[in-house]
Design a protein around this motif. Structure first.
Motif, mmCIF file in Angstrom:
data_model
loop_
_atom_site.group_PDB
_atom_site.id
_atom_site.type_symbol
_atom_site.label_atom_id
_atom_site.label_comp_id
_atom_site.label_asym_id
_atom_site.label_seq_id
_atom_site.Cartn_x
_atom_site.Cartn_y
_atom_site.Cartn_z
ATOM 1 N N GLU A 85 -10.356 3.711 -2.154
ATOM 2 C CA GLU A 85 -10.608 3.827 -3.592
ATOM 3 C C GLU A 85 -9.703 2.893 -4.393
ATOM 4 O OE1 GLU A 85 -12.965 5.293 -5.522
ATOM 5 O OE2 GLU A 85 -13.902 5.531 -3.578
ATOM 6 N N GLY A 86 -8.510 2.617 -3.893
ATOM 7 C CA GLY A 86 -7.627 1.646 -4.547
ATOM 8 C C GLY A 86 -8.243 0.254 -4.531
ATOM 9 N N TYR A 87 -8.853 -0.115 -3.405
ATOM 10 C CA TYR A 87 -9.545 -1.405 -3.322
ATOM 11 C C TYR A 87 -10.781 -1.414 -4.217
ATOM 12 C CZ TYR A 87 -6.568 -2.921 0.509
ATOM 13 O OH TYR A 87 -5.488 -3.306 1.266
ATOM 14 N N ALA A 88 -11.496 -0.295 -4.276
ATOM 15 C CA ALA A 88 -12.669 -0.211 -5.157
ATOM 16 C C ALA A 88 -12.254 -0.372 -6.619
ATOM 17 C CB ALA A 88 -13.389 1.119 -4.946
ATOM 18 N N LYS A 89 -11.145 0.237 -6.993
ATOM 19 C CA LYS A 89 -10.639 0.098 -8.363
ATOM 20 C C LYS A 89 -10.259 -1.348 -8.651
ATOM 21 C CE LYS A 89 -8.956 1.245 -12.380
ATOM 22 N NZ LYS A 89 -9.844 1.395 -13.506
ATOM 23 N N LYS A 118 -0.704 -1.948 -8.164
ATOM 24 C CA LYS A 118 -0.767 -0.485 -8.114
ATOM 25 C C LYS A 118 -2.096 0.085 -8.608
ATOM 26 C CE LYS A 118 4.206 -0.007 -8.421
ATOM 27 N NZ LYS A 118 5.343 0.553 -9.129
ATOM 28 N N ALA A 119 -3.204 -0.472 -8.104
ATOM 29 C CA ALA A 119 -4.528 0.075 -8.431
ATOM 30 C C ALA A 119 -4.607 1.490 -7.870
ATOM 31 C CB ALA A 119 -5.621 -0.805 -7.847
ATOM 32 N N PRO A 120 -4.938 2.472 -8.710
ATOM 33 C CA PRO A 120 -4.950 3.867 -8.251
ATOM 34 C C PRO A 120 -6.113 4.136 -7.306
ATOM 35 C CG PRO A 120 -5.758 3.734 -10.485
ATOM 36 C CD PRO A 120 -5.309 2.356 -10.109
ATOM 37 N N GLY A 121 -5.850 4.938 -6.302
ATOM 38 C CA GLY A 121 -6.874 5.223 -5.309
ATOM 39 C C GLY A 121 -7.218 6.680 -5.208
ATOM 40 N N ASP A 122 -7.757 7.248 -6.248
ATOM 41 C CA ASP A 122 -8.209 8.635 -6.202
ATOM 42 C C ASP A 122 -9.153 8.830 -7.371
ATOM 43 O OD1 ASP A 122 -8.542 11.255 -5.498
ATOM 44 O OD2 ASP A 122 -6.427 11.773 -5.606
ATOM 45 N N ILE A 176 0.857 -1.195 0.000
ATOM 46 C CA ILE A 176 0.000 0.000 0.000
ATOM 47 C C ILE A 176 0.886 1.235 0.000
ATOM 48 C CG2 ILE A 176 -1.658 1.385 1.291
ATOM 49 C CD1 ILE A 176 -2.759 -1.140 2.496
ATOM 50 N N TYR A 177 0.585 2.144 -0.908
ATOM 51 C CA TYR A 177 1.201 3.471 -0.890
ATOM 52 C C TYR A 177 0.045 4.437 -0.633
ATOM 53 C CZ TYR A 177 3.233 7.816 -2.572
ATOM 54 O OH TYR A 177 3.668 9.120 -2.672
ATOM 55 N N PRO A 178 0.047 5.180 0.472
ATOM 56 C CA PRO A 178 -1.108 6.000 0.827
ATOM 57 C C PRO A 178 -1.287 7.261 -0.013
ATOM 58 C CG PRO A 178 0.626 6.295 2.435
ATOM 59 C CD PRO A 178 1.093 5.225 1.498
ATOM 60 N N GLY A 179 -0.277 7.625 -0.776
ATOM 61 C CA GLY A 179 -0.376 8.873 -1.534
ATOM 62 C C GLY A 179 -0.334 10.073 -0.598
ATOM 63 N N TRP A 180 -0.619 11.230 -1.147
ATOM 64 C CA TRP A 180 -0.656 12.427 -0.318
ATOM 65 C C TRP A 180 -1.507 13.494 -0.993
ATOM 66 C CZ3 TRP A 180 1.487 16.328 -3.205
ATOM 67 C CH2 TRP A 180 2.461 15.984 -4.145
ATOM 68 N N PHE A 181 -1.915 14.486 -0.222
ATOM 69 C CA PHE A 181 -2.742 15.587 -0.692
ATOM 70 C C PHE A 181 -2.200 16.859 -0.081
ATOM 71 C CE2 PHE A 181 -6.307 18.490 -0.026
ATOM 72 C CZ PHE A 181 -6.793 18.591 -1.328
ATOM 73 N N ALA A 182 -1.918 17.832 -0.928
ATOM 74 C CA ALA A 182 -1.380 19.106 -0.435
ATOM 75 C C ALA A 182 -2.051 20.269 -1.151
ATOM 76 C CB ALA A 182 0.125 19.148 -0.625
ATOM 77 N N GLY A 183 -3.351 20.353 -1.014
ATOM 78 C CA GLY A 183 -4.079 21.453 -1.626
ATOM 79 C C GLY A 183 -4.149 21.326 -3.138
ATOM 80 N N LEU A 184 -3.288 22.046 -3.848
ATOM 81 C CA LEU A 184 -3.314 22.026 -5.305
ATOM 82 C C LEU A 184 -2.568 20.830 -5.901
ATOM 83 C CD1 LEU A 184 -2.683 25.821 -5.975
ATOM 84 C CD2 LEU A 184 -4.857 24.600 -5.998
ATOM 85 N N LYS A 234 -1.936 3.914 -4.021
ATOM 86 C CA LYS A 234 -1.791 2.743 -4.875
ATOM 87 C C LYS A 234 -1.877 1.511 -3.983
ATOM 88 C CE LYS A 234 1.219 5.208 -8.054
ATOM 89 N NZ LYS A 234 1.430 6.425 -7.309
ATOM 90 N N VAL A 235 -2.605 0.489 -4.468
ATOM 91 C CA VAL A 235 -2.803 -0.735 -3.702
ATOM 92 C C VAL A 235 -2.447 -1.922 -4.590
ATOM 93 C CG1 VAL A 235 -4.503 -2.150 -2.496
ATOM 94 C CG2 VAL A 235 -4.666 0.322 -2.370
ATOM 95 N N THR A 236 -1.600 -2.812 -4.089
ATOM 96 C CA THR A 236 -1.264 -4.047 -4.785
ATOM 97 C C THR A 236 -1.811 -5.204 -3.968
ATOM 98 O OG1 THR A 236 0.722 -3.093 -5.774
ATOM 99 C CG2 THR A 236 0.627 -5.488 -5.644
ATOM 100 N N THR A 237 -2.563 -6.091 -4.636
ATOM 101 C CA THR A 237 -3.187 -7.212 -3.948
ATOM 102 C C THR A 237 -2.985 -8.509 -4.724
ATOM 103 O OG1 THR A 237 -5.282 -6.724 -5.050
ATOM 104 C CG2 THR A 237 -5.007 -5.862 -2.835
ATOM 105 N N LEU A 238 -3.111 -9.612 -4.001
ATOM 106 C CA LEU A 238 -3.153 -10.940 -4.591
ATOM 107 C C LEU A 238 -4.558 -11.455 -4.347
ATOM 108 C CD1 LEU A 238 -1.829 -13.422 -5.897
ATOM 109 C CD2 LEU A 238 -1.139 -14.133 -3.612
ATOM 110 N N LEU A 239 -5.287 -11.720 -5.433
ATOM 111 C CA LEU A 239 -6.661 -12.198 -5.343
ATOM 112 C C LEU A 239 -6.652 -13.708 -5.541
ATOM 113 C CD1 LEU A 239 -8.138 -9.450 -7.673
ATOM 114 C CD2 LEU A 239 -8.040 -9.411 -5.193
ATOM 115 N N LYS A 240 -7.096 -14.449 -4.527
ATOM 116 C CA LYS A 240 -7.095 -15.915 -4.579
ATOM 117 C C LYS A 240 -8.529 -16.429 -4.539
ATOM 118 C CE LYS A 240 -2.836 -16.811 -2.014
ATOM 119 N NZ LYS A 240 -2.272 -17.524 -0.858
#
Length: 101
Positions: free
Chosen positions: A83-87, A64-68, A26-34, A40-46
């Motif tokens: 949102e990464g899991y939703a993607k 690396k499913a994008p989460g935004d 999991i990479y949580p990303g960041w938000f800084a106004g502008l 990004k989320v990487t998973t193994l689906l079994k």
């Protein structure tokens, strides 16, 4: 996933198959106004047999499913990661729909 696929999923003990979502990165990303960086989320689906969990039917790597989803950005890290899991679920539904046609 149910919104994007003809196959209905849910929690039932009597289901013949179970999907295990194992998070590997999991990479949580960041938000800084502008400025922002997507989570990004990487998973193994079994997919396994419910009655015999040692029998793995299928494994799929989702990398690396994008989460935004918002043009402006999502200030809350938890929401970006969700949102990464939703993607991941949307992409899996699309793959299943494509394969069953």
């Amino acid at each position: 996933m149910n919104k994007n696929c003809a196959i209905v999923t849910g929690s039932k003990e009597s289901a013949p198959y179970t999907l295990i979502v194992q998070t590997t990165w999991i990479y949580p990303g960041w938000f800084a106004g502008l400025m922002k960086q997507h989570a990004k989320v990487t998973t193994l689906l079994k997919f396994i047999e419910t009655a015999n969990p040692a029998h793995v039917l299928l494994e799929i790597n989702s990398e690396k499913a994008p989460g935004d989803f918002d043009f402006v950005g999502i200030p809350n890290s938890n929401d970006r990661i969700a949102e990464g899991y939703a993607k991941t679920a949307k992409s899996l539904a699309k793959l299943i729909t494509k394969k069953i046609k």
